[in-house]
Enzyme design. Structure first.
Site, short mmCIF file in Angstrom:
data_model
loop_
_atom_site.label_atom_id
_atom_site.label_comp_id
_atom_site.label_asym_id
_atom_site.label_seq_id
_atom_site.Cartn_x
_atom_site.Cartn_y
_atom_site.Cartn_z
N ALA A 1 -4.13 4.78 6.18
CA ALA A 1 -4.43 3.15 5.57
C ALA A 1 -4.16 2.01 6.24
O ALA A 1 -4.77 1.00 6.03
CB ALA A 1 -3.36 3.31 4.01
N THR A 2 -3.26 2.09 7.09
CA THR A 2 -2.90 0.77 7.73
C THR A 2 -4.13 0.58 8.66
O THR A 2 -4.61 -0.55 8.71
CB THR A 2 -1.67 0.98 8.74
N ASN B 1 3.72 1.09 -4.52
CA ASN B 1 4.56 2.38 -3.72
C ASN B 1 6.15 2.25 -4.15
O ASN B 1 6.65 3.30 -4.28
CB ASN B 1 4.43 2.14 -2.33
N GLN C 1 -1.56 4.69 -3.25
CA GLN C 1 -0.75 5.50 -4.15
C GLN C 1 -1.46 5.96 -5.30
O GLN C 1 -0.78 6.54 -6.36
CB GLN C 1 0.53 4.68 -4.35
N SER D 1 -4.94 7.19 2.13
CA SER D 1 -4.07 7.67 3.20
C SER D 1 -3.99 9.18 3.09
O SER D 1 -3.33 9.46 1.72
CB SER D 1 -2.75 6.90 3.41
N HIS E 1 -1.54 11.30 4.18
CA HIS E 1 -0.25 11.83 4.02
C HIS E 1 0.66 11.58 2.79
O HIS E 1 1.61 12.01 2.69
CB HIS E 1 0.90 11.48 5.28
N THR F 1 -12.98 10.40 19.21
CA THR F 1 -13.20 11.91 18.73
C THR F 1 -12.56 12.07 17.21
O THR F 1 -11.25 11.73 17.13
CB THR F 1 -12.77 13.06 19.63
N CYS G 1 15.45 -2.28 4.47
CA CYS G 1 16.84 -2.31 4.70
C CYS G 1 16.90 -3.07 5.93
O CYS G 1 16.43 -2.89 6.99
CB CYS G 1 17.23 -0.91 4.94
#
Ligand code: PLP
Length: 773
Positions: free
Chosen positions: A79-80, A168, A198, A218, A220, A256, A347
Site C-alpha cells: 500500500a505504501t 487501522n 484495512q 495491501s 499482507h 519483473t 512508541c
C-alpha cells in the site's frame, strides 16, 4: 491465529491489523508458483505465457472483488507504494493548474487519523515536486468520523483529498458515500484517494460505482504474503509511471512482477469470490466473536474502557485502555503471556500515545494506555475460544501484582508488592517502602504519574500508611491528593503533618553519628528524618534504617533533589539556598558510608541510584564541595561563577553533570548461547528483569531449561537489590528480559555500582530459539 513457535509455547496472535499469517492454501499457491511457475511473465516462451496468465488471473479476480469495472488494477509492492503512485500522479496532474494560476492558495487534505504513510507522502512530494500547497488534516469527531464541513470548506481549492475506508488503530469506518457527496458537490475534478488497506475482506466495495480516483490495497493485511499490493485507478484518471523501466504493469510500475506473491494475493480474491467457501466469516459471526472478546476483556480488566464506537467500527478491531495501566505495561503483560497485541500507537522512549485517539479528543489517559487487539476475518470459533482463554489466564497475575483492584484480596499467600520500590515517570523518581509482615508503608515523593498505582497497592493489600512525605517541593507532587484519597488507611496519629508530610507524631528517636533523629517505624525498618537537609531550608532527607543490629545502619538514603545520580545539582535549582545545600552535602557525607545507596528525586540518565563513592569518582566538583570550597552565598551570580556556568544557565543546566552512561558496556550473549554459558558458569545467577506480573504468566525456567528459577528483579526493585547487598559483586550475573533493553539498562546500573561480571542476553527472550539460518 494461534502460532506454534519452535520449541516454545503457542502464541496467540491478535495483531492482524499489523499483518496477517499467510493462509495454508495461499502459501501452497505461492510455493507452487515459486518452484514450478517461476518464469518471467514478460518471456514469450510457454513458461512465460503461463506466468503472465497467473498475473492476469489474479488481476481479474481482484477486479471482480473490488468492483473495479474499467478502472486499472496495478500490482505494487504494497500500500505504501500505491499511496506514492496515487499522490505523485495527482500532484503532477495538478501542477498544470498551478502553473496557470500561481496566485491561488491550494490545499492537500488528509484525514487526521490517516496512517502515517499518507501525510508523510504528501509532505515529501509537496516539497520535492515544488507544489507548495498547504497540507491540512481534516479533523474527526469523538467517533473518529471526518468533519464534512471542513471538507466542504476546503474541497474547491484542494488538489487531492485523502481519506481512509477503515482506520487501522480503531477499525472505525467512514461513510464514503457521504464524503463523496460533499467532495463532488464542491469539486468534480479533485483527486480523491481512499486508503482501502484495512477494508479488504471486512467491508464490501463497489469502487467503480463511486468517484474514488485512487485506492491502494495491501496483500499482507489479508493473509497474502508481504511485498504485494495493488492500486486501483479510476478509468481515464491520470497515473504516472512511478517506477520507470521495462514497462511492466502497463508502463506504470516497471520491474519483473512478483509473480508468486501476486498469485497468493489472487488466491485471496478467489476465496472472497467463492460463495461456497467459508474461509472468511460473515459480519454477524465476526460481531459475535467481538462480543465474546469484549466480555472476556471486561472480566479480566474491570477498569477497561473501549476507545471507539462499535457501531462505526469493523468487528475485527478492538481498541481499549485500562485505567491506571500504560500501554507498555499491558503490552508487556500480554507479551509475557504469549498474546501478541499492539500498543495502538507510535512508541517513543518517553511517551507512548495514540495520535489517532488524540485526534478523536479522547482523554489523555486513554490515549497513553491504548491497546489494539485485532483478530482476523478468517478466524474460527475455536480460535476465539483460545484467545478468550489465554486472556482470562492472565487475570490471576494481574491480581497478584495489584494491577487490578477488583477481588484481588482473594489471592492467597502471594507476595504482592512489597519492599523498597522505585517508581520512575520520565526523569522523576517516587519511592515506596512496604513492609510485608506488618503491612505498613511509607510513600515518598509521589508524583502524578504513579499516584494511581500506589493508591491501588495500598487498597489492594490494605496497607497502613505511616506517611506520605515529600523531600522537596515539586509541581508534580501527588502527595496531597494521595493523602486525601488514602485517608482511611492513615492511622489518626499520623494524619496531622508538618510541611511536606512529615507527621507531627512520630514513633521515637534514634541516634546516628551524634544526631538525634525522629523516626517512623515501618516493619523492621525505621524511616528517620533529616530536617532541612536538601537544596533549600524547607527540604528534608530521609534515611531508611535498620536499627535492629548493634549499630544502626542506613539501608537507603532518600535525598530528594540534593543530588541526581550523575550530577551535583538537579535542574530544580530555582529554590537553591547554597548554604543549606553545602551544609547538607557535608552532613550526608558524614552520616553515610561510601557505598550506602542514595535514592534521588530525579534520574536524568537512568542511573537509578548513586552513592558517595560514585559521586566522588564521577563528579570532580563533588570532592571540592566536601572540602568546603563552595562560596557561602545566596548570590546566584557567584554560584554560577563557581560552577563555570553563564549565569543564564543556573536554574536550567545541571552543574557538575557528567555523562557516565556510555562507559559501562556489559558482556553480551546471544540468547542461543545461554546453555553453554551456564555450563561454563554453573554458579551464575540468572536475573529476570521483567515485572512480576510478566514472570507470573510465563515460565522462563522451563523455556530456558534452567536448573533453578531465576531471581526476579524488575527495574523498580533494582534499588532494593543493591541496597540489600546480598549478592557477591564478583559472581557472574546473567540478566534477561523480554527484548534485551531492560536487562541492558540493569547491566549498566549494576556495573556502575561495582558488579564485575554482568552479562546481558542480546535481544532477550524474544530471540530465544529464533535462529533461522
Ligand atoms: N494504510 C493503512 C491503513 C495501513 O494499515 C497500512 C499498514 O500498516 C498501510 C497503509 C501501509 O501498508 P503497507 O505495509 O502495505 O505498505
Amino acid at each position: 491465529m494461534v502460532i506454534q513457535v519452535r520449541s516454545q509455547t503457542a502464541e496467540v496472535y491478535l495483531d492482524n491489523n499489523a499483518t496477517t499469517v499467510v493462509l495454508d492454501s495461499v502459501a501452497e499457491v505461492v510455493q507452487t508458483v515459486m518452484q514450478n511457475q517461476f518464469a518471467n511473465p514478460s518471456s514469450s516462451h510457454i513458461a512465460g505465457v503461463r506466468a503472465k496468465h497467473i498475473v492476469e488471473t489474479s488481476r481479474d479476480y481482484a477486479r471482480q472483488v473490488l468492483g473495479a469495472g474499467k478502472g486499472q488494477i496495478i500490482f505494487t509492492s504494497g500500500a505504501t507504494e500505491g499511496i506514492q503512485t496515487a499522490i505523485v500522479s495527482a500532484l503532477i496532474n495538478a501542477k498544470q493548474r498551478l502553473l496557470e494560476d500561481d496566485q491561488q492558495q491550494y490545499y492537500l487534505l488528509y484525514g487526521a487519523t490517516e496512517h502515517k504513510a499518507v501525510p508523510n507522502t504528501l509532505i515529501h512530494w509537496n516539497e520535492v515536486l515544488g507544489i507548495n500547497a498547504s497540507i491540512e488534516a481534516i479533523p474527526v469527531d469523538q467517533d473518529g468520523l471526518l468533519d464534512m464541513d471542513f471538507i466542504a470548506q476546503y474541497a474547491s481549492k484542494s488538489l487531492i483529498i485523502c481519506t481512509m475506508a477503515v482506520n487501522n488503530e480503531t477499525g472505525v469506518f467512514q461513510d464514503l458515500a457521504q464524503i463523496e457527496q460533499v467532495i463532488r458537490q464542491h469539486n468534480q475534478q479533485v483527486a480523491w484517494m481512499v486508503d482501502c488497506v484495512q477494508a479488504l475482506g471486512k467491508r464490501s466495495l463497489d469502487i467503480a460505482n463511486t468517484s474514488i480516483d485512487y485506492a491502494p490495497f495491501s496483500g499482507h493485511k489479508l493473509y497474502a504474503p508481504k511485498g504485494v499490493g495493488l492500486l486501483y485507478v479510476r478509468e481515464n484518471r491520470f497515473c504516472t509511471s512511478f517506477i520507470a523501466g521495462g514497462g511492466q504493469e502497463n508502463g506504470i510500475r516497471s520491474g519483473t512482477e512478483n509473480t508468486s506473491a501476486i498469485a497468493g494475493f489472487g488466491k485471496i480474491f478467489a476465496l472472497l469470490l467463492d460463495e461456497k467457501d467459508d474461509t472468511f466469516k460473515s459480519q454477524a459471526t465476526l460481531e459475535g466473536y467481538r462480543q465474546r472478546l469484549v466480555d472476556t476483556l471486561r472480566e479480566t480488566f474491570p477498569n477497561i474502557v473501549f476507545n471507539h464506537n462499535f457501531a462505526y467500527s469493523v468487528p475485527t478491531t478492538i481498541n481499549f485502555s485500562v485505567k491506571g495501566l500504560s500501554s507498555k505495561e499491558v503490552m508487556d503483560l500480554f507479551d509475557a503471556a504469549a498474546i501478541r497485541v499492539s500498543a495502538g500507537s507510535a512508541c517513543s522512549s518517553k511517551t507512548t500515545r495514540s495520535f489517532v485517539l488524540d485526534a478523536m479528543q479522547l482523554p489523555d489517559w486513554q490515549s497513553s494506555s491504548a491497546i489494539r487487539l485485532s483478530f482476523g476475518p478468517a478466524d474460527s470459533e475455536a480460535d476465539i475460544e483460545q484467545y478468550c482463554q489465554a486472556i482470562l489466564n492472565i487475570k490471576p497475575a494481574l491480581q497478584q501484582a495489584c494491577l487490578v483492584l477488583s477481588d484481588a484480596r482473594e489471592v492467597e499467600g502471594s507476595p504482592l508488592q512489597t519492599g523498597i520500590i522505585q517508581l520512575k515517570v520520565g526523569d522523576t523518581c517516587s519511592w515506596v517502602y512496604i513492609d510485608p509482615q506488618q503491612k505498613s508503608c511509607v510513600i515518598i515523593d509521589a508524583v502524578n504519574g504513579v499516584a494511581e498505582r500506589i493508591s491501588r497497592w495500598v487498597r489492594c493489600q490494605s496497607l497502613t500508611v505511616k506517611g506520605i512525605i515529600d523531600t522537596h517541593q515539586r509541581d508534580d507532587s501527588a502527595s496531597w491528593m494521595l493523602r486525601q484519597e488514602l485517608m482511611e488507611f492513615i492511622p489518626a496519629t499520623y494524619r496531622d503533618s508538618q510541611s511536606m508530610g512529615w507527621p507531627n507524631q512520630v514513633d521515637g528517636y534514634l541516634d546516628h553519628h551524634g544526631h538525634h533523629l525522629p523516626y517512623l517505624a515501618v516493619g523492621q525498618y525505621q524511616l528517620a528524618r533529616l530536617e532541612g537537609v536538601g537544596m533549600a531550608r524547607l527540604d528534608q532527607s530521609l534515611l531508611l534504617m535498620d536499627n535492629g543490629s548493634a549499630q544502626a545502619q542506613v539501608i537507603l538514603a532518600l535525598v530528594g533533589n540534593l543530588f541526581t545520580p550523575n550530577s551535583l545539582i538537579s535542574d530544580q535549582t530555582m529554590a537553591v539556598d547554597s548554604v543549606t545545600f553545602h551544609q547538607s552535602v557535608i552532613l550526608i557525607d558524614k552520616l553515610l558510608e561510601e557505598h550506602t545507596i542514595i535514592g534521588c528525586g530525579h534520574d536524568h540518565h537512568h542511573q537509578f541510584v548513586t552513592s558517595l563513592a560514585c559521586l566522588k569518582t564521577e563528579i570532580p566538583l563533588f570532592a571540592d564541595l566536601i572540602a568546603g570550597d563552595l562560596p557561602q552565598t545566596d548570590d546566584l551570580e557567584q554560584y554560577a561563577q563557581y560552577f563555570n556556568l553563564p549565569s543564564a544557565e543556573v536554574g536550567h543546566a545541571m552543574p557538575g553533570m557528567v555523562d557516565v552512561g556510555e562507559q559501562w558496556q556489559p558482556y553480551t550473549l546471544a540468547s542461543n548461547d545461554i546453555r553453554d554459558f551456564l555450563e561454563q558458569h554453573p554458579h551464575a545467577c540468572v536475573v529476570d528483569m521483567r515485572e512480576c506480573y510478566e514472570c507470573d504468566v510465563s515460565d522462563i525456567q522451563s523455556l530456558l531449561a534452567l536448573k533453578k528459577p531465576p531471581i526476579n528483579i524488575p527495574l523498580s526493585k533494582l534499588a532494593e537489590f543493591v541496597c540489600q547487598n546480598e549478592v557477591d559483586k564478583d559472581a557472574p550475573l546473567l540478566l534477561i528480559c523480554r527484548t534485551g533493553n531492560r536487562s541492558l539498562l540493569g547491566c549498566k546500573v549494576l556495573m556502575r555500582l561495582g558488579f564485575h561480571q554482568v552479562y546481558n542476553i542480546g535481544g532477550g527472550i524474544a530471540l530465544y530459539h529464533s535462529k533461522m539460518y
